[in-house]
Design a protein around this motif. Structure first.
Motif, PDB file in Angstrom:
ATOM      1  N   ARG A 141      38.780  37.962  41.292  1.00  0.00           N
ATOM      2  CA  ARG A 141      37.429  38.629  41.810  1.00  0.00           C
ATOM      3  C   ARG A 141      36.046  37.791  41.552  1.00  0.00           C
ATOM      4  O   ARG A 141      35.380  37.411  42.769  1.00  0.00           O
ATOM      5  CB  ARG A 141      37.370  39.792  41.640  1.00  0.00           C
ATOM      6  CG  ARG A 141      38.231  40.307  42.229  1.00  0.00           C
ATOM      7  CD  ARG A 141      37.956  41.309  43.686  1.00  0.00           C
ATOM      8  NE  ARG A 141      39.400  42.130  44.135  1.00  0.00           N
ATOM      9  CZ  ARG A 141      38.995  42.962  44.540  1.00  0.00           C
ATOM     10  NH1 ARG A 141      38.341  43.768  44.113  1.00  0.00           N
ATOM     11  NH2 ARG A 141      40.158  43.858  44.759  1.00  0.00           N
ATOM     12  N   GLY A 194      41.678  32.014  48.291  1.00  0.00           N
ATOM     13  CA  GLY A 194      40.980  33.422  48.929  1.00  0.00           C
ATOM     14  C   GLY A 194      40.146  32.942  50.445  1.00  0.00           C
ATOM     15  O   GLY A 194      40.656  32.262  51.120  1.00  0.00           O
ATOM     16  N   SER A 245      42.169  40.419  46.148  1.00  0.00           N
ATOM     17  CA  SER A 245      40.641  40.089  46.639  1.00  0.00           C
ATOM     18  C   SER A 245      40.433  41.202  47.718  1.00  0.00           C
ATOM     19  O   SER A 245      39.414  41.166  48.613  1.00  0.00           O
ATOM     20  CB  SER A 245      40.000  38.540  47.843  1.00  0.00           C
ATOM     21  OG  SER A 245      41.574  38.327  48.950  1.00  0.00           O
ATOM     22  N   ILE A 275      36.242  34.076  43.258  1.00  0.00           N
ATOM     23  CA  ILE A 275      35.980  34.247  45.080  1.00  0.00           C
ATOM     24  C   ILE A 275      34.694  34.527  45.156  1.00  0.00           C
ATOM     25  O   ILE A 275      34.886  33.805  46.732  1.00  0.00           O
ATOM     26  CB  ILE A 275      37.667  34.612  45.827  1.00  0.00           C
ATOM     27  CG1 ILE A 275      37.646  36.266  45.012  1.00  0.00           C
ATOM     28  CG2 ILE A 275      38.528  33.906  45.285  1.00  0.00           C
ATOM     29  CD1 ILE A 275      38.515  36.956  46.125  1.00  0.00           C
TER      30      ILE A 275
END
Length: 309
Positions: free
Chosen positions: A44, A246, A148, A47
């Protein structure tokens, strides 16, 4: 050597390979179940792009604790295990491949010597990491896609539906289910080169203890240090992999394509420090995770050898 002795040698080598596969798979399964939440937080943080998010936004994470807090509030407790199915499916073949290949590459780079050198350990780790990367990269693509997703854990699509959608819309190639392959190879290769090279070279400098607890602490300390140093070395490639695999900043446009191009783009737009995003949760995971995996592998392999060899 007689035919009978040759057959016995082949059977022994096959048994050893089988035990390495079982021990490596067991080590990977235990490690991923314990450390997956930190891997999710790392992804997390990697990205997110500060250019496209404001610091006050609920969607922007200021750090590890902030990410945990916002995920718990917005997505629920079980969100910390989003995307765990792909690594569980991948960890057994991944770790099995890693340790099996490491043992075989080590024999090659020993060049007939009775004792492996630090260079042999490092080169064997590099080869093992690159080999496992090819096998697990498609699982990584699915995992990052699931991690994501910011919806509540009960609302996210299943692992297999995500995989089907990626194949349907983007295909199997380097822009689809295998995108980010070179970044994964670089990430895994660098990590395992340092991880195995450091661990097996350094542990011989610290004498083993006869007392089980002291010996356990010795191996944990060396394994933790190995995982931590390797994490510092390979984090830029990990960031590149996460960006490529991602969601792209602008829907319908591919901004992150190649490993080197992604590294340059992130450094230019967000600063050099952005290449180390997610370092803290990565170290928190792969420091103790590295120790757990090596200890679990050695314990399992020694136990299986005693039982079956």
């Amino acid at each position: 050597m007689s035919t009978k002795n040759l057959d016995n040698t082949k059977q022994s080598l096959l048994k050893q390979a089988g035990l390495q596969i079982i021990a490596g798979g067991s080590a990977g399964f235990v490690e991923v179940c314990l450390m997956h939440p930190l891997d999710l937080v790392k992804t997390r943080l990697q990205i997110q792009n500060k250019i496209n998010n404001t610091a006050s936004s609920e969607l922007y994470y200021k750090g590890v604790l902030d990410c945990f807090r916002k995920m718990l509030r917005n997505e629920g407790l079980f969100s910390f295990w989003k995307g765990i199915v792909p690594p569980i499916l991948a960890e057994t073949p991944k770790r099995a491949t890693k340790f099996l290949c490491f043992e075989q590459y080590k024999k090659i780079f020993m060049f007939g010597s009775d004792k492996a050198t630090p260079q042999a350990y490092s080169l064997a780790g590099l080869g093992a990491g690159a080999t496992e990367a090819v096998i697990v990269n498609s699982f990584e693509v699915v995992k990052v896609t699931l991690q994501s997703n910011r919806a509540k854990s009960t609302e996210i699509p299943s692992t297999f539906s995500v995989a089907r959608n990626i194949i349907k819309t983007e295909g199997f190639g380097l822009q689809g289910l295998n995108k980010g392959l070179t970044a994964t190879i670089a990430r895994n290769g660098v990590f395992n080169m340092i991880y195995f090279g450091f661990y097996h070279s350094v542990k011989d400098y610290f004498p083993a203890y006869e007392e089980p607890m002291k010996e356990f602490i010795r191996k944990v300390g060396i394994g933790f240090t190995s995982g931590t140093i390797a994490s510092f070395a390979n984090i830029p490639f990990d960031v590149a992999k996460s960006r490529i695999q991602g969601p792209q900043p602008v829907s319908g446009q591919i901004k992150y394509r190649t490993t080197c191009g992604t590294l340059l783009t992130v450094a230019r737009e967000e600063g050099f420090s952005a290449l180390y995003k997610g370092l803290l949760p990565k170290v928190m995971r792969l420091g103790p995770g590295g120790a757990i995996m090596l200890l679990m592998y050695e314990f399992s392999y020694d136990y299986l050898q005693q039982k079956f060899l």
